[in-house]
Design an enzyme around this catalytic site. Structure first.
Site, short mmCIF file in Angstrom:
data_model
loop_
_atom_site.label_atom_id
_atom_site.label_comp_id
_atom_site.label_asym_id
_atom_site.label_seq_id
_atom_site.Cartn_x
_atom_site.Cartn_y
_atom_site.Cartn_z
N CYS A 4 0.84 -1.21 0.00
CA CYS A 4 0.00 0.00 0.00
C CYS A 4 0.86 1.25 0.00
O CYS A 4 0.61 2.20 -0.74
CB CYS A 4 -0.91 0.02 1.22
N SER A 5 1.88 1.24 0.85
CA SER A 5 2.70 2.44 1.05
C SER A 5 3.76 2.65 -0.02
O SER A 5 4.12 3.79 -0.30
CB SER A 5 3.37 2.37 2.42
#
Length: 117
Positions: A4-5
């Site tokens: 996600c990051s």
């Protein structure tokens, strides 16, 4: 998560101008984190004010309704997906989980959304 990051959210940060040029009015990132974590994550990731709306799905109501909830202790997680909606109707559904069970995260990144517009 690292995906996600390091990949998912950054693809939308980098592609924000292309999305708006294609007519997208609102880009939203949801996760089952609380609102404070969402705000901090957006800030740390480099989301500029007035661009991507970082929304908490703390109760997991949205991800459950979409069928992407991963029930686990201590909290429910959301599987990776992207969607396109127009006037409240989903017009494109882009899940990472394929029908055969394989996960293709790149199907949820900004370039895939742009291709589906």
């Amino acid at each position: 998560t690292p995906g996600c990051s390091k990949s998912h959210l950054p693809s939308f940060i980098a592609g924000f101008d292309a999305l708006t040029a294609a007519g997208v009015e609102l880009v939203i990132c949801t996760a089952t984190n609380d609102p404070y974590v969402m705000e901090a994550w957006g800030r740390e990731a480099g989301v500029k004010p007035g661009t991507i709306l970082m929304l908490s799905d703390k109760s997991a109501a949205l991800c459950r309704a979409l069928g992407v909830a991963s029930e686990a202790d201590p909290m429910v997680r959301s599987d990776r997906y992207a969607l396109i909606a127009k006037d409240g109707v989903v017009t494109a559904w882009l899940p990472a989980a394929m029908p055969d069970g394989e996960k293709k995260s790149e199907n949820t990144y900004c370039p895939a959304v742009l291709a589906a517009l």
